[in-house]
Motif scaffolding. Structure first.
Motif, PDB file in Angstrom:
ATOM      1  N   ALA A  83       0.844  -1.229  -0.127  1.00 28.76           N
ATOM      2  CA  ALA A  83       0.030   0.180  -0.038  1.00 28.76           C
ATOM      3  C   ALA A  83       0.989   1.331   0.052  1.00 28.76           C
ATOM      4  O   ALA A  83       0.500   2.098  -0.711  1.00 28.76           O
ATOM      5  N   HIS A  84       1.888   1.343   0.726  1.00 27.63           N
ATOM      6  CA  HIS A  84       2.877   2.242   0.664  1.00 27.63           C
ATOM      7  C   HIS A  84       3.680   2.461  -0.650  1.00 27.63           C
ATOM      8  O   HIS A  84       3.910   3.507  -0.997  1.00 27.63           O
ATOM      9  N   VAL A  85       4.001   1.474  -1.288  1.00 30.03           N
ATOM     10  CA  VAL A  85       4.481   1.483  -2.756  1.00 30.03           C
ATOM     11  C   VAL A  85       3.501   2.078  -3.406  1.00 30.03           C
ATOM     12  O   VAL A  85       3.947   3.191  -3.982  1.00 30.03           O
ATOM     13  N   ALA A  86       2.155   1.805  -3.480  1.00 24.30           N
ATOM     14  CA  ALA A  86       1.187   2.568  -4.287  1.00 24.30           C
ATOM     15  C   ALA A  86       1.328   3.824  -3.878  1.00 24.30           C
ATOM     16  O   ALA A  86       1.240   4.610  -4.935  1.00 24.30           O
ATOM     17  N   GLY A  87       1.154   4.311  -2.769  1.00 20.56           N
ATOM     18  CA  GLY A  87       1.091   5.565  -2.283  1.00 20.56           C
ATOM     19  C   GLY A  87       2.336   6.342  -2.780  1.00 20.56           C
ATOM     20  O   GLY A  87       2.327   7.734  -3.301  1.00 20.56           O
ATOM     21  N   ALA A  88       3.606   5.858  -2.683  1.00 18.32           N
ATOM     22  CA  ALA A  88       4.772   6.485  -3.222  1.00 18.32           C
ATOM     23  C   ALA A  88       4.755   6.650  -4.746  1.00 18.32           C
ATOM     24  O   ALA A  88       5.411   7.571  -5.262  1.00 18.32           O
ATOM     25  N   TYR A  89       4.107   5.784  -5.347  1.00 18.37           N
ATOM     26  CA  TYR A  89       4.038   6.051  -6.906  1.00 18.37           C
ATOM     27  C   TYR A  89       2.745   7.043  -7.238  1.00 18.37           C
ATOM     28  O   TYR A  89       2.528   7.040  -8.443  1.00 18.37           O
ATOM     29  N   ASN A  90       2.078   7.340  -6.159  1.00 18.51           N
ATOM     30  CA  ASN A  90       0.802   8.093  -6.301  1.00 18.51           C
ATOM     31  C   ASN A  90      -0.092   7.539  -7.156  1.00 18.51           C
ATOM     32  O   ASN A  90      -0.996   7.963  -7.984  1.00 18.51           O
ATOM     33  N   ILE A  91      -0.310   6.234  -6.872  1.00 19.05           N
ATOM     34  CA  ILE A  91      -1.446   5.207  -7.644  1.00 19.05           C
ATOM     35  C   ILE A  91      -2.780   5.538  -6.374  1.00 19.05           C
ATOM     36  O   ILE A  91      -2.300   5.071  -5.420  1.00 19.05           O
ATOM     37  N   PRO A  92      -3.787   5.722  -7.107  1.00 22.37           N
ATOM     38  CA  PRO A  92      -5.096   5.745  -6.286  1.00 22.37           C
ATOM     39  C   PRO A  92      -5.109   4.294  -5.423  1.00 22.37           C
ATOM     40  O   PRO A  92      -5.038   3.398  -5.974  1.00 22.37           O
TER      41      PRO A  92
END
Length: 151
Positions: A83-92
């Protein structure tokens, strides 16, 4: 995504949510770390794997996982490293959390965060199994993902 210890996962409606997203036109890829069981044998993702309608991605190293996640349009799962990877990539992304409240870890691209427990235990053992007691949030999650798709 299977977040750490068993009490950190186990949303009872995950299988139906995955199926509903697929019906809604999403290409669903399940990221697995090799652990099959969620909380107990009654709650598994095996049924969505067996029917062959979903891709299951298993990566042997973090680099390949990160490169794959960079191609995602959205992410949902449990409050975890992915989930933090998604946040770091700015993925919803959206998460279900039990061991650590999402209010502590939200990234700007977080579209929903559901806490199973109002007082996260932060321990490695939880007798309450709060995640498995969550009500069905699937309609809300589907609505959020439709908003992403429709811009």
């Amino acid at each position: 995504d299977e977040a750490g210890h068993s009490f950190r996962r186990g949303y009872l409606y995950m299988n139906s949510l995955i199926a509903d997203l697929k019906k809604d036109g999403w290409d669903v890829v399940i990221l697995r770390n090799g652990v099959k069981s969620l909380i107990d044998s009654r709650i598994t993702l095996s049924s969505v794997e067996i029917n062959g309608q979903y891709d299951v991605a298993r990566f042997s190293n973090i680099r390949d996982t990160l490169l794959f996640m960079a191609t995602a349009h959205a992410y949902f799962g449990y409050e975890s490293g992915l989930a933090h990877v998604a946040g770091a990539y700015n993925i919803p992304y959206g998460v279900f959390a039990a061991a650590n409240g999402v209010e502590n870890n939200r990234h700007p691209s977080c579209i929903f965060g559901i806490c199973a427990c109002s007082t996260p235990c932060l321990g490695h053992v939880c007798e309450q199994q709060c995640m498995a007691q969550l009500p069905n949030y699937n309609e809300m999650v589907l609505h959020k993902f439709r908003e992403i798709r429709n811009g």
